[in-house]
Design a protein around this motif. Structure first.
Motif, mmCIF file in Angstrom:
data_model
loop_
_atom_site.group_PDB
_atom_site.id
_atom_site.type_symbol
_atom_site.label_atom_id
_atom_site.label_comp_id
_atom_site.label_asym_id
_atom_site.label_seq_id
_atom_site.Cartn_x
_atom_site.Cartn_y
_atom_site.Cartn_z
ATOM 1 N N ALA A 99 0.797 -1.222 0.151
ATOM 2 C CA ALA A 99 -0.050 0.168 0.049
ATOM 3 C C ALA A 99 0.859 1.224 -0.030
ATOM 4 N N GLY A 100 0.405 2.205 -0.863
ATOM 5 C CA GLY A 100 1.246 3.421 -0.953
ATOM 6 C C GLY A 100 2.189 3.462 -1.934
ATOM 7 N N LYS A 101 2.415 2.200 -2.614
ATOM 8 C CA LYS A 101 3.418 2.075 -3.795
ATOM 9 C C LYS A 101 2.912 1.777 -4.927
ATOM 10 N N THR A 102 3.320 2.106 -5.843
ATOM 11 C CA THR A 102 2.822 1.842 -7.443
ATOM 12 C C THR A 102 3.537 0.532 -7.652
ATOM 13 N N VAL A 103 2.871 -0.503 -8.005
ATOM 14 C CA VAL A 103 3.405 -1.833 -8.142
ATOM 15 C C VAL A 103 3.372 -2.259 -9.712
ATOM 16 N N LEU A 104 4.549 -2.898 -9.997
ATOM 17 C CA LEU A 104 4.332 -3.424 -11.280
ATOM 18 C C LEU A 104 4.701 -4.933 -11.051
ATOM 19 N N LEU A 105 3.472 -5.541 -10.924
ATOM 20 C CA LEU A 105 3.514 -6.978 -10.439
ATOM 21 C C LEU A 105 3.405 -7.916 -11.706
ATOM 22 N N LEU A 129 14.523 2.482 -11.217
ATOM 23 C CA LEU A 129 13.297 3.235 -10.770
ATOM 24 C C LEU A 129 12.798 2.919 -9.349
ATOM 25 N N GLY A 130 13.197 1.741 -9.026
ATOM 26 C CA GLY A 130 12.570 1.478 -7.735
ATOM 27 C C GLY A 130 12.816 2.384 -6.292
ATOM 28 N N ASN A 131 11.891 2.814 -5.759
ATOM 29 C CA ASN A 131 12.129 3.483 -4.260
ATOM 30 C C ASN A 131 10.728 3.259 -3.619
ATOM 31 N N ASP A 132 10.633 4.328 -2.729
ATOM 32 C CA ASP A 132 9.592 4.086 -1.502
ATOM 33 C C ASP A 132 8.079 4.443 -2.299
ATOM 34 N N LYS A 133 8.043 4.810 -3.566
ATOM 35 C CA LYS A 133 6.810 4.903 -4.298
ATOM 36 C C LYS A 133 6.523 4.091 -5.479
ATOM 37 N N PHE A 134 7.591 3.161 -5.942
ATOM 38 C CA PHE A 134 7.422 2.336 -6.826
ATOM 39 C C PHE A 134 8.410 0.969 -6.643
ATOM 40 N N ALA A 217 5.495 8.150 -15.609
ATOM 41 C CA ALA A 217 4.234 8.918 -15.801
ATOM 42 C C ALA A 217 3.349 8.544 -14.795
ATOM 43 N N ALA A 218 3.359 7.108 -14.361
ATOM 44 C CA ALA A 218 2.391 6.599 -13.388
ATOM 45 C C ALA A 218 2.429 7.006 -12.197
ATOM 46 N N THR A 219 3.899 7.150 -11.727
ATOM 47 C CA THR A 219 4.166 7.608 -10.318
ATOM 48 C C THR A 219 3.916 9.172 -10.224
ATOM 49 N N ALA A 220 4.008 9.737 -11.296
ATOM 50 C CA ALA A 220 3.751 11.132 -11.087
ATOM 51 C C ALA A 220 2.367 11.671 -10.959
#
Length: 221
Positions: A99-105, A129-134, A217-220
């Motif tokens: 939760a809180g992250k955009t995830v590429l599953l 690009l991995g970070n606390d948001k993705f 774009a997705a995380t923005a």
């Protein structure tokens, strides 16, 4: 960009099919049999809370191009927060744990050649690009023990992706029931509330500029 490129990247014909039907399920996908009764997850359901993710998928359509042209926006609001698998220590996890992250599953297996080819690119995407948001959450669905997937990761330098597993294939079966998984690999973009943004079946060059543009774009948004 990794030197090794995925096999069977979506052809123009498949990209056109994706634009019309919302999925790519051609020769790029390696088909698997449904086994068992799933992993005990609750049925996912369309909810009003996921309407923003559906709108986000539509907004991202201009970024689904080139190497990731097969990514298709969710056609209806859909929560995937109860989709279940296991972590590195065998602990039970669901999409809700991110939760809180955009995830590429991404679902993959060692016996799936297109999966093997795209794993280094997924590793590179997470590294870049991995970070606390993705996060790229690549879930291995080999049956049996951990020997083959762990050996593959070691031999191919998969050193950035977290280790996620579901030897029951329940995660695949759950997504299949939702009409999202037709074969391997399958990749879903999920928002921080566990809602589906977009999805594709088949491999992609996830270390490409096209893929990075889509994720940025997705995380923005």
């Amino acid at each position: 960009m990794t030197a090794k490129k995925p096999l069977g990247l979506p052809s123009l014909k498949l990209v056109l099919i994706a634009a019309v039907a919302g999925v790519v399920a051609g020769a790029a996908a390696v088909y698997v049999k449904e086994t068992g009764s799933g992993n005990g997850m609750a049925e996912t359901a369309a909810t009003g809370d996921c309407q923003p993710a559906q709108a986000q998928g539509a907004a991202l359509t201009p970024f689904a191009k080139g190497q990731v042209a097969a990514m298709a926006a969710a056609r209806a609001p859909l929560s995937l927060e109860t989709v279940a698998f296991k972590g590195a220590e065998g602990q039970p996890l669901t999409v809700q744990n991110f939760a809180g992250k955009t995830v590429l599953l991404n679902l993959w297996a060692t016996w799936c050649i297109p999966c093997r080819e795209e794993m280094p690119a997924l590793n590179a995407l997470q590294k870049s690009l991995g970070n606390d948001k993705f996060e790229v959450v690549a879930v291995n669905i080999d049956t049996g023990d951990d020997e083959k997937p762990k050996a593959f990761r070691s031999e191919n330098g998969i050193d950035t992706l977290g280790y996620y597993r579901d030897s029951s294939m329940g995660v695949f079966n759950a997504l299949k029931k939702q009409g999202l998984a037709f074969g391997l690999p399958v990749t879903l973009l999920i928002d921080g509330k566990g809602c589906l943004i977009s999805a594709m079946n088949g491999p992609a060059a996830w270390d490409s500029d096209d893929a990075k543009g889509l994720i940025k774009a997705a995380t923005a948004l």
